[in-house]
Design an enzyme around this catalytic site. Structure first.
Site, PDB file in Angstrom:
ATOM      1  N   HIS A 207       0.807  -1.228   0.000  1.00 43.76           N
ATOM      2  CA  HIS A 207       0.000   0.000   0.000  1.00 43.76           C
ATOM      3  C   HIS A 207       0.839   1.277   0.000  1.00 43.76           C
ATOM      4  O   HIS A 207       0.341   2.338  -0.333  1.00 43.76           O
ATOM      5  CB  HIS A 207      -1.044  -0.011   1.126  1.00 43.76           C
ATOM      6  CG  HIS A 207      -0.513   0.330   2.479  1.00 43.76           C
ATOM      7  ND1 HIS A 207       0.095  -0.572   3.299  1.00 43.76           N
ATOM      8  CD2 HIS A 207      -0.515   1.495   3.166  1.00 43.76           C
ATOM      9  CE1 HIS A 207       0.456   0.012   4.425  1.00 43.76           C
ATOM     10  NE2 HIS A 207       0.092   1.282   4.374  1.00 43.76           N
ATOM     11  N   HIS A 269       7.647  -2.186   2.286  1.00 42.87           N
ATOM     12  CA  HIS A 269       7.369  -0.775   2.032  1.00 42.87           C
ATOM     13  C   HIS A 269       8.630   0.060   1.764  1.00 42.87           C
ATOM     14  O   HIS A 269       8.706   0.824   0.809  1.00 42.87           O
ATOM     15  CB  HIS A 269       6.632  -0.148   3.213  1.00 42.87           C
ATOM     16  CG  HIS A 269       5.371  -0.866   3.591  1.00 42.87           C
ATOM     17  ND1 HIS A 269       4.502  -1.399   2.676  1.00 42.87           N
ATOM     18  CD2 HIS A 269       4.822  -1.126   4.809  1.00 42.87           C
ATOM     19  CE1 HIS A 269       3.472  -1.946   3.303  1.00 42.87           C
ATOM     20  NE2 HIS A 269       3.648  -1.807   4.600  1.00 42.87           N
TER      21      HIS A 269
HETATM   22  C1  BG6 Z   1       1.503  -2.047   7.537  1.00 45.72           C
HETATM   23  C2  BG6 Z   1       2.382  -2.605   8.615  1.00 45.72           C
HETATM   24  O1  BG6 Z   1       1.719  -2.728   6.335  1.00 45.72           O
HETATM   25  O2  BG6 Z   1       1.774  -0.660   7.366  1.00 45.72           O
HETATM   26  C3  BG6 Z   1       2.186  -1.819   9.902  1.00 45.72           C
HETATM   27  O3  BG6 Z   1       2.051  -3.972   8.831  1.00 45.72           O
HETATM   28  C4  BG6 Z   1       2.389  -0.342   9.673  1.00 45.72           C
HETATM   29  O4  BG6 Z   1       3.063  -2.286  10.911  1.00 45.72           O
HETATM   30  C5  BG6 Z   1       1.515   0.112   8.522  1.00 45.72           C
HETATM   31  O5  BG6 Z   1       2.047   0.348  10.866  1.00 45.72           O
HETATM   32  C6  BG6 Z   1       1.740   1.584   8.190  1.00 45.72           C
HETATM   33  O6  BG6 Z   1       0.724   1.931   7.318  1.00 45.72           O
HETATM   34  P1  BG6 Z   1       0.115   3.380   7.152  1.00 45.72           P
HETATM   35  O7  BG6 Z   1      -1.286   3.138   6.741  1.00 45.72           O
HETATM   36  O8  BG6 Z   1       0.272   4.089   8.450  1.00 45.72           O
HETATM   37  O9  BG6 Z   1       0.876   4.009   6.057  1.00 45.72           O
END
Ligand code: BG6
Length: 502
Positions: A207, A269
């Site tokens: 994401h 990520h």
């Molecule tokens: C997730 C992780 O994929 O992304 C989490 O498993 C993390 O540990 C999260 O907190 C962060 O996502 P966002 O929505 O805050 O960008």
């Protein structure tokens, strides 16, 4: 194929809606109408679906970005009735938004179904029957999207089941992370998936790639001379990708203890964002070219040197959480110095950092610029930095060394921020909304490929083979002191700025 980076083809409904003073949630008219679609959400009553996927799907409905005809079938082991599932979705939206009271809940909920009893090769549970009904309602040949919001151990049996029961041909299949937990398990899963599906049916979701700010990394740079000129080792002396989180892990301690920060965030990520920074100019901004450019640079990530370039940490008190082993050595923090072996980036450190229970929450990509050759050789600290925040709708932050106004010639850094949600006519999409829409339209530019992930796993492998010791750190701090040393005398930008502001 045009996608959202094709600026000339911005769909008319979005901008026009604002000019006519309609609410922010506006009708969106797709350039090409989407076919009737059956969206099967495996893990439909699970946590990820509740927090992320169902709210994103409802937001697409609110924005008029779903196909004219669709059904969403939640699938799981539990035997929920369609009505129970609707109530579950209503609760999920009430808790995680957008609120069902903001409409169009009535219309939306009529199209929700649930199929219980589990699903694999030998036992389809009630899914065959429910999908048969959905197909009858929508007419022949709907587009199937199977979204696997389930633990990775069930990716393989569900994929086999889709083939066995005749729902794989022409379908799009979305795999949540983690897509593999070691180089070997990644390879094993991927071989199985690609023996059953074509690569262009496979959507491996990350994401962070759907964030508006991340997408701007490949737009700002290729459409502005100001950035395209400086994007290389001649002008950039270091890149920082810093994602500290104040967040705890108490509500998912068991999953987290078996995973840790490096697996949860680094190989996924942060590596993908690093690739977005490091890509070579693609031939065009079409999905295929963009995806190929981002994913090919992953193969140039030098395998991490855990002893020299990685610091792991665990916040004090972590072991007291329910679900965490008393002697757990799981990392809740990781900082890494990554090297990208391309002509453009050779010898420029990419500093990556993330952790839980840290002093601040931020998601920031920063390029520290070199001092230009000329009359000045001593500059104010962290003066010339181009930085993008990936949080929310994203923002661009530029810090420049200027003359401090006043009688003397004194140099001082000055900052300005461009909030990306203020771009005229823009309607920023949360990452899951953006990526789900891409799945529905078949746009794969922001999804990871098999080859790209192989590169990421190859760079990550030494850390799993030879993990360094895990250092304790205080909750609400910036992590272990050793991570400060990794950043060298400049320190980490966020930390330096916090200190300046204190
Ligand atoms: C997730 C992780 O994929 O992304 C989490 O498993 C993390 O540990 C999260 O907190 C962060 O996502 P966002 O929505 O805050 O960008």
């Amino acid at each position: 194929m045009a996608r959202k980076t094709d600026l000339a083809s911005t769909p008319p409904g979005v901008g026009a809606a604002d000019r006519r003073g309609r609410p922010a949630v506006a009708e969106h008219e797709p350039a090409v109408p989407l076919p009737p679609t059956v969206f099967v959400l495996f893990g439909g009553s699970g946590d990820l679906a509740r927090r992320m996927v169902l709210p994103a799907f409802f937001e697409l409905a609110q924005r008029g970005m779903l196909p004219e005809e669709w059904r969403l079938v939640g699938a799981g082991r539990r035997d929920l009735s369609h009505e129970d599932f609707r109530a579950h979705v209503h609760d999920a939206l009430t808790e995680f938004g957008p609120s069902p009271d903001d409409g169009p809940w009535e219309e939306f909920s009529k199209r929700l179904r649930f199929a219980g009893g589990g699903f694999d090769k030998s036992d389809p549970g009630s899914l065959l029957e429910v999908l048969g009904e959905a197909r009858d309602e929508l007419g022949a040949g709907p587009q199937y999207v199977h979204y696997l919001a389930v633990p990775p151990s069930t990716f393989a049996p569900i994929t086999e089941g889709l083939v066995q029961h005749g729902f794989a041909a022409g379908a799009r299949v979305v795999y949540e992370k983690p897509y593999g937990t070691t180089p070997e398990s990644f390879r094993e899963l991927d071989n199985l998936v690609l023996s059953l599906l074509d690569e262009d049916q496979v959507f491996r979701i990350d994401h962070f790639l759907g964030k508006e700010g991340t997408q701007d990394l490949h737009v700002l740079r290729f459409v502005n001379e100001l950035f395209s000129q400086v994007w290389s080792r001649e002008h950039v002396r270091r890149v920082e990708i810093d994602v500290p989180e104040e967040l705890d892990v108490a509500d998912r301690a068991e999953f987290y203890d078996a995973t840790g920060a490096a697996l949860d965030m680094l190989v996924t990520h942060l590596f993908q964002v690093a690739a977005e920074v490091a890509i070579e100019p693609p031939a065009s901004l079409t999905p295929t070219d963009l995806q190929a450019a981002r994913e090919s640079v992953l193969a140039s990530f030098r395998p991490l040197d855990p002893a020299r370039d990685v610091v792991l940490g665990q916040f004090e008190g972590y072991r007291d959480l329910d679900g965490v082993a008393d002697d757990s050595t799981t990392d809740t923090f990781v900082a890494a110095r990554l090297w990208v072996d391309t002509d453009r980036w050779r010898d420029v450190p990419f500093l990556l950092r993330t952790g839980k229970r840290m002093a601040r929450s931020a998601q920031r990509v920063s390029l520290w610029l070199r001092t230009p050759e000329g009359p000045v050789d001593v500059m104010p600290d962290h003066g010339n930095v181009v930085s993008l925040s990936l949080s929310g709708s994203g923002s661009l932050d530029i810090c420049l060394v200027t003359k401090k106004p006043g009688p003397d010639l004194v140099l001082a850094p000055a900052r300005t921020t461009l909030d990306l949600k203020h771009v005229p006519g823009g309607t920023p999409l949360p990452p899951y909304v953006s990526l789900l829409h891409d799945v529905l339209t078949g746009d794969r530019s922001l999804f990871t490929t098999s080859d790209g992930l192989a590169g990421a796993w190859a760079a990550f492998a030494p850390l799993q083979e030879r993990p360094p010791r895990v250092h304790p750190y205080e909750p609400d701090s910036w992590g272990p002191a050793e991570a400060g040393a990794l950043a060298g005398p400049d320190g980490w930008l966020l930390e330096q700025r916090a200190a300046d502001e204190a």
